[in-house]
Design a protein around this motif. Sequence first.
Motif, short mmCIF file in Angstrom:
data_model
loop_
_atom_site.label_atom_id
_atom_site.label_comp_id
_atom_site.label_asym_id
_atom_site.label_seq_id
_atom_site.Cartn_x
_atom_site.Cartn_y
_atom_site.Cartn_z
N GLU A 1 0.83 -1.21 0.00
CA GLU A 1 0.00 0.00 0.00
C GLU A 1 0.86 1.25 0.00
N TYR B 1 -3.98 -4.86 -4.86
CA TYR B 1 -3.99 -3.64 -4.05
C TYR B 1 -4.45 -2.43 -4.86
N MET C 1 -7.42 -0.33 -3.25
CA MET C 1 -7.20 1.07 -2.94
C MET C 1 -7.88 2.02 -3.93
#
Length: 203
Positions: A23, A52, A56
């Motif tokens: 992240e 991810y 995200m």
Amino acid sequence: MNVRKQKPIIGISIGDINGIGVEVTLKALSDNRVYQSFTPVIYGHGKVITFYRKLMSLEDFNFTQIRTLDEIQHRKVNVINVMEESPEVIPGIETIEASKMALEALKAAVADLRDGKIQALVTAPLNKSNINSEDFHFIGHTEFITESVGAKDSLMMMVDDQFRVAMVTGHLPLAKVPESITKDKIIKKNPLFFLRVWKRILG
């Protein structure tokens, strides 16, 4: 490939894919200004990055998968798969499979660093409790890199433009640090510290 004609190539070992490292890496590389200074290469797996990116909601984040640095694309995020198949990503959960990828990513990145194919290495966090085994004892990134490049010693430093701190000890509880600092250890680390300072001064 003549990397001297291009901006520095910076390797990033992916670390624990179930931790915070991926992240943080994607958020940092989402700023297009980084490509003015260097070309990033993530050692990990494209499926992890895709996971991810979706998690995200980074729809504008793009990357290209390469097999070796001979295929590198400058001004883009490059990803090298260090394993044929990616382990399942389970954020926040400790798994042996995640530790295997973290170790393979670190090995591949350090090998390219040692061979001069990348100019620096950024190590995303990994989980020391699951990367250790009966066959492999991991103390820390510094020790791993030191041994991998065949160096006799190394020096961890915290550095900014005006301030430099060199570590005489490492990987100890804070309460044990005072008793662990000795004259011999300071003398042993001093040449490494001053070599680093003089290299910066002399360019």
